[in-house]
Structure formats: structure tokens, C-alpha cells
Design an enzyme around this catalytic site. Structure first.
Site, PDB file in Angstrom:
ATOM      1  N   CYS A  99       0.846  -1.195   0.000  1.00 16.47           N
ATOM      2  CA  CYS A  99       0.000   0.000   0.000  1.00 16.47           C
ATOM      3  C   CYS A  99       0.877   1.239   0.000  1.00 16.47           C
ATOM      4  O   CYS A  99       1.876   1.301   0.726  1.00 16.47           O
ATOM      5  CB  CYS A  99      -0.901  -0.015   1.231  1.00 16.47           C
ATOM      6  SG  CYS A  99      -2.048   1.373   1.327  1.00 16.47           S
ATOM      7  N   GLU A 142      -8.812  -1.040  -2.404  1.00 15.11           N
ATOM      8  CA  GLU A 142      -9.182   0.387  -2.458  1.00 15.11           C
ATOM      9  C   GLU A 142     -10.543   0.636  -1.805  1.00 15.11           C
ATOM     10  O   GLU A 142     -10.738   1.638  -1.133  1.00 15.11           O
ATOM     11  CB  GLU A 142      -9.163   0.893  -3.902  1.00 15.11           C
ATOM     12  CG  GLU A 142      -7.833   0.754  -4.622  1.00 15.11           C
ATOM     13  CD  GLU A 142      -6.629   1.325  -3.875  1.00 15.11           C
ATOM     14  OE1 GLU A 142      -6.789   2.257  -3.052  1.00 15.11           O
ATOM     15  OE2 GLU A 142      -5.515   0.817  -4.097  1.00 15.11           O
ATOM     16  N   HIS A 145     -10.216   1.193   1.788  1.00 15.50           N
ATOM     17  CA  HIS A 145      -9.792   2.549   2.157  1.00 15.50           C
ATOM     18  C   HIS A 145     -10.994   3.473   2.364  1.00 15.50           C
ATOM     19  O   HIS A 145     -10.952   4.368   3.207  1.00 15.50           O
ATOM     20  CB  HIS A 145      -8.883   3.157   1.082  1.00 15.50           C
ATOM     21  CG  HIS A 145      -7.451   2.764   1.200  1.00 15.50           C
ATOM     22  ND1 HIS A 145      -6.674   3.038   2.309  1.00 15.50           N
ATOM     23  CD2 HIS A 145      -6.631   2.123   0.335  1.00 15.50           C
ATOM     24  CE1 HIS A 145      -5.456   2.587   2.122  1.00 15.50           C
ATOM     25  NE2 HIS A 145      -5.394   2.018   0.931  1.00 15.50           N
TER      26      HIS A 145
END
Length: 175
Positions: A99, A142, A145
Site C-alpha cells: 500500500c 481500495e 480505504h
């Protein structure tokens, strides 16, 4: 382009991102361009708006071979706005992730092999597609996130975490 990629520990990375109401907003369109440029410069394969201190439900999937992911499949960078996972396979695969917000660390993360997703593209059109393998992994990473989750939260065991140097040595320099 955003030069600042937030690092693990920054509270913005742990917040739930907000829905994008007006995709055509000039600021959102500029954010999309900035994210595409930032992920390319950083040798990433995806980046979420919260990683550049913009807490919106928006990320870029930009799979391509690069120094960090030499075996990644090639695809055009794609903005995915207000994304959702509609369904997923029962098969879970454990594979390596890194990441941009957690530099120098890789981990073996379990993810669904196949997912069906829905998102708005940058023109505001609703898209629905099935993603598999590495691209499905990027989407799930993603998407996490946007919910304040970082890949290290998904590790089943701390023994599944390597430094980038050890990962490169063990995974790519096997003899």
C-alpha cells in the site's frame, strides 16, 4: 498532482469516506486527474481519495506492470465513484499486497477471487462488471480505504507481513 500520500497513522485513513453527490463538480474531476497522476508516479496499481486527504468514495484502479507489481495485468486507469461490491465468490485467495500509505511493508491478504461491482464512472454513468484475480484484489483493497480499513487490518497473522526488501528477495529472487 498530489505529492502527499497520507501514511498509516493519519486519522483520515481511518474515517469512512463520504458519498460523491456531484461527479461533474470541477473539484471532483480535478481530484480524479490528480489521483491518476499520483498513482502512476508512485508505481501503484490503485489509489483511493482518502489517501490524498480527500475523504470521498472515489478510487482509481490502474493495474499495469511496474517495479512494485511486475506481473500486474495491463488496463487503463479507471475512476470508480461511489463503488459497491454487489456479490462475491465463495473462493478466497491469499496473495501479496502492499500500500502506498504503508510503505516498505507487504502482507498476504485473503480476498475474494471474483466480485461483481457497481460504480459510477467519471461521466456519471453507472457501470456494473465482474472482476477477478488481481484486479478484484485491487478493487477490494481500495474499497477498504473508503471504509477506514488498511490492508494490515486484514492480515490473518503477523507472520504474513514482510518488509518490502524481504518480499522482493523471497518472492522474486527464488533460486
Amino acid at each position: 498532482m498530489s505529492e502527499l500520500i497520507l501514511q498509516l497513522g493519519n486519522p483520515t485513513l481511518r474515517q469512512k469516506a463520504v458519498w460523491v453527490d456531484n461527479i461533474q463538480d470541477e473539484g471532483i474531476q480535478k481530484l480524479i486527474e490528480d489521483l491518476i497522476a499520483t498513482v502512476a508516479k508512485a508505481d501503484g496499481v490503485g489509489i483511493a481519495a482518502p489517501q490524498v486527504a480527500q475523504s470521498y468514495r472515489l478510487f482509481i484502479v490502474a493495474s499495469r506492470p511496474n517495479a512494485r507489481y511486475p506481473n500486474a495485468p495491463e488496463m487503463e486507469p479507471t475512476a470508480m465513484i461511489n463503488p459497491r461490491i454487489i456479490s462475491h465468490s465463495t473462493e478466497v485467495v491469499k496473495d501479496w499486497e502492499g500500500c502506498l500509505s504503508v510503505p516498505g511493508i507487504r502482507g498476504l491478504v485473503p480476498r475474494y477471487k471474483t466480485i461483481e461491482v457497481e460504480y459510477s464512472d467519471r461521466q456519471g454513468n453507472l457501470q456494473k462488471q465482474e472482476l477477478t484475480d488481481f484486479v478484484a484484489r485491487i478493487f477490494q483493497h481500495e474499497h477498504d480505504h473508503l471504509n477506514g480499513i488498511v490492508f494490515v487490518d486484514r492480515l490473518e497473522n503477523t507472520l504474513d507481513m514482510f518488509t518490502e526488501q524481504e518480499y522482493q528477495q523471497q518472492v522474486f529472487n527464488k533460486t
